[in-house]
Design an enzyme around this catalytic site. Structure first.
Site, PDB file in Angstrom:
ATOM      1  N   LYS A  14       0.493  -1.088   0.058  1.00 22.87           N
ATOM      2  CA  LYS A  14       0.053  -0.106  -0.210  1.00 22.87           C
ATOM      3  C   LYS A  14       0.766   1.510  -0.172  1.00 22.87           C
ATOM      4  CE  LYS A  14      -3.990  -2.434   2.092  1.00 22.87           C
ATOM      5  NZ  LYS A  14      -4.524  -2.485   3.777  1.00 22.87           N
ATOM      6  N   TYR A  54     -12.096  -4.253  -4.276  1.00 25.60           N
ATOM      7  CA  TYR A  54     -12.874  -5.158  -1.840  1.00 25.60           C
ATOM      8  C   TYR A  54     -14.368  -5.785  -2.129  1.00 25.60           C
ATOM      9  CZ  TYR A  54      -8.493  -2.996   0.136  1.00 25.60           C
ATOM     10  OH  TYR A  54      -7.618  -3.395   0.939  1.00 25.60           O
ATOM     11  N   ASN A 156      -1.963  -0.600   6.693  1.00 30.02           N
ATOM     12  CA  ASN A 156      -0.827  -1.230   7.754  1.00 30.02           C
ATOM     13  C   ASN A 156      -0.150  -2.095   6.243  1.00 30.02           C
ATOM     14  OD1 ASN A 156      -3.084  -2.436   6.246  1.00 30.02           O
ATOM     15  ND2 ASN A 156      -4.135  -3.998   7.591  1.00 30.02           N
ATOM     16  N   HIS A 159      -2.153  -5.199   1.514  1.00 32.35           N
ATOM     17  CA  HIS A 159      -3.435  -6.670   1.540  1.00 32.35           C
ATOM     18  C   HIS A 159      -2.483  -7.695   0.872  1.00 32.35           C
ATOM     19  CE1 HIS A 159      -6.931  -7.642  -0.022  1.00 32.35           C
ATOM     20  NE2 HIS A 159      -5.733  -8.102  -1.149  1.00 32.35           N
ATOM     21  N   GLU A 170      -8.477 -11.931  -7.691  1.00 35.07           N
ATOM     22  CA  GLU A 170      -7.647 -10.843  -7.162  1.00 35.07           C
ATOM     23  C   GLU A 170      -7.391 -10.573  -8.150  1.00 35.07           C
ATOM     24  OE1 GLU A 170      -8.706 -10.425  -2.147  1.00 35.07           O
ATOM     25  OE2 GLU A 170      -6.671 -10.852  -3.260  1.00 35.07           O
TER      26      GLU A 170
HETATM   27  P1  ADP Z   1      -7.298  -7.502   5.952  1.00 33.48           P
HETATM   28  O1  ADP Z   1      -6.222  -6.649   5.048  1.00 33.48           O
HETATM   29  O2  ADP Z   1      -6.576  -8.369   7.177  1.00 33.48           O
HETATM   30  O3  ADP Z   1      -7.435  -8.706   5.141  1.00 33.48           O
HETATM   31  P2  ADP Z   1     -10.012  -6.457   5.913  1.00 33.48           P
HETATM   32  O4  ADP Z   1      -9.463  -7.257   4.514  1.00 33.48           O
HETATM   33  O5  ADP Z   1     -11.177  -7.040   6.635  1.00 33.48           O
HETATM   34  O6  ADP Z   1      -8.125  -6.869   6.696  1.00 33.48           O
HETATM   35  O7  ADP Z   1      -9.981  -4.670   5.376  1.00 33.48           O
HETATM   36  C1  ADP Z   1      -9.315  -4.802   4.617  1.00 33.48           C
HETATM   37  C2  ADP Z   1      -8.540  -3.504   5.220  1.00 33.48           C
HETATM   38  O8  ADP Z   1      -9.412  -2.297   5.623  1.00 33.48           O
HETATM   39  C3  ADP Z   1      -7.744  -3.311   6.168  1.00 33.48           C
HETATM   40  O9  ADP Z   1      -6.013  -4.002   5.940  1.00 33.48           O
HETATM   41  C4  ADP Z   1      -7.561  -2.646   6.711  1.00 33.48           C
HETATM   42  O10 ADP Z   1      -6.525  -1.142   5.743  1.00 33.48           O
HETATM   43  C5  ADP Z   1      -8.433  -0.967   6.200  1.00 33.48           C
HETATM   44  N1  ADP Z   1      -9.616  -1.992   7.382  1.00 33.48           N
HETATM   45  C6  ADP Z   1      -9.948  -2.781   7.857  1.00 33.48           C
HETATM   46  N2  ADP Z   1     -10.899  -2.694   8.898  1.00 33.48           N
HETATM   47  C7  ADP Z   1     -11.064  -1.605   9.805  1.00 33.48           C
HETATM   48  C8  ADP Z   1     -11.614  -1.136  10.388  1.00 33.48           C
HETATM   49  N3  ADP Z   1     -12.039  -1.506  11.364  1.00 33.48           N
HETATM   50  N4  ADP Z   1     -10.647   0.288  11.031  1.00 33.48           N
HETATM   51  C9  ADP Z   1      -9.663   1.198   9.972  1.00 33.48           C
HETATM   52  N5  ADP Z   1      -9.582   0.436   8.709  1.00 33.48           N
HETATM   53  C10 ADP Z   1      -9.589  -0.829   9.071  1.00 33.48           C
HETATM   54 MG    MG Z   2      -9.107  -9.077   3.084  1.00 34.04          MG
END
Ligand code: ADP
Ligand code: MG
Length: 201
Positions: A14, A54, A156, A159, A170
């Protein structure tokens, strides 16, 4: 059954990962475990491209909304809405702003259990609680309270596809077939061959 060495997963570094100068570190972690890089590109994704990414999984809106509501309740907090779809509608807007804020690096990594192994090395969604030793746990300190307070997505770095099914959709969303290279990597002989009979001269 197809050999597990053919499994592929999508990884996107990212914008914060590039700005933190962590590209080499991140690529190195996936490389060192024995995965093979079969596709890579740098681009600034359009918000519509991020939304499509997404929502490739039709259940993502419902599941992510429920996960977020549970996260609030587990901490004894009231979620901003009790409707999972409303929660994800807000999150989606934040994700579009986050991912399209600068260049990202999209990659396809291949190898045995690629999806699971990459998720393990990457760590849990919230860096504050991601395990030490994972990329998110080692290189970033963001948390839900901070991102909630600032009204933004959690930063974070990466992805990574969550399941094999998700990875297939994807990869097709980010890469065309001719951008992915089928090639042999010498170390695969050590990782996957039945006999280690080619080492001694
Ligand atoms: P991951 O990337 O760990 O698979 P998710 O698919 O649940 O996580 O969510 C996609 C992305 O959305 C996350 O990597 C994060 O950047 C953001 N995200 C998810 N949940 C939250 C939240 N509750 N608050 C803020 N950002 C979030
Ligand atoms: Mg995810």
């Amino acid at each position: 059954m197809e050999h597990p060495k053919y499994e592929r997963t999508l990884v996107v570094i990212k914008p914060d990962g590039i700005q933190r100068s962590l590209v080499g570190e991140i690529v190195g972690r996936y490389e060192k475990i024995g995965l093979k890089l079969v596709g890579i590109k740098i681009l600034v994704p359009e918000p519509a491209m991020v939304e499509a990414h997404y929502t490739l999984d039709p259940s993502w809106r419902q599941k992510t909304g429920e996960k977020t509501i549970k996260g609030y309740r587990d901490k004894g907090l009231e979620p901003p809405s009790t409707d999972p779809l409303q929660i994800t509608a807000i999150l989606l807007e934040k994700l579009k702003a986050y991912l399209s804020s600068g260049p990202v690096i999209a990659m396809v990594w291949q190898g045995a259990h690629a999806v699971e192994i990459v998720r393990k090395l990457t760590g849990g969604t919230e860096p504050r609680t991601s395990d030490v030793g994972t990329i998110r746990g080692d290189f970033v300190l963001d948390s839900y309270p901070m991102s909630d307070n600032d009204g933004r997505a959690i930063r974070n770095l990466i992805h990574a596809s969550g399941t094999v099914e998700e990875s297939e959709k994807e990869i097709a969303h980010w890469f065309s077939e001719d951008e992915l290279i089928n090639y042999r990597l010498v170390q695969e002989q050590i990782l996957y061959d039945v006999d280690l009979d080619g080492i001694l001269e």
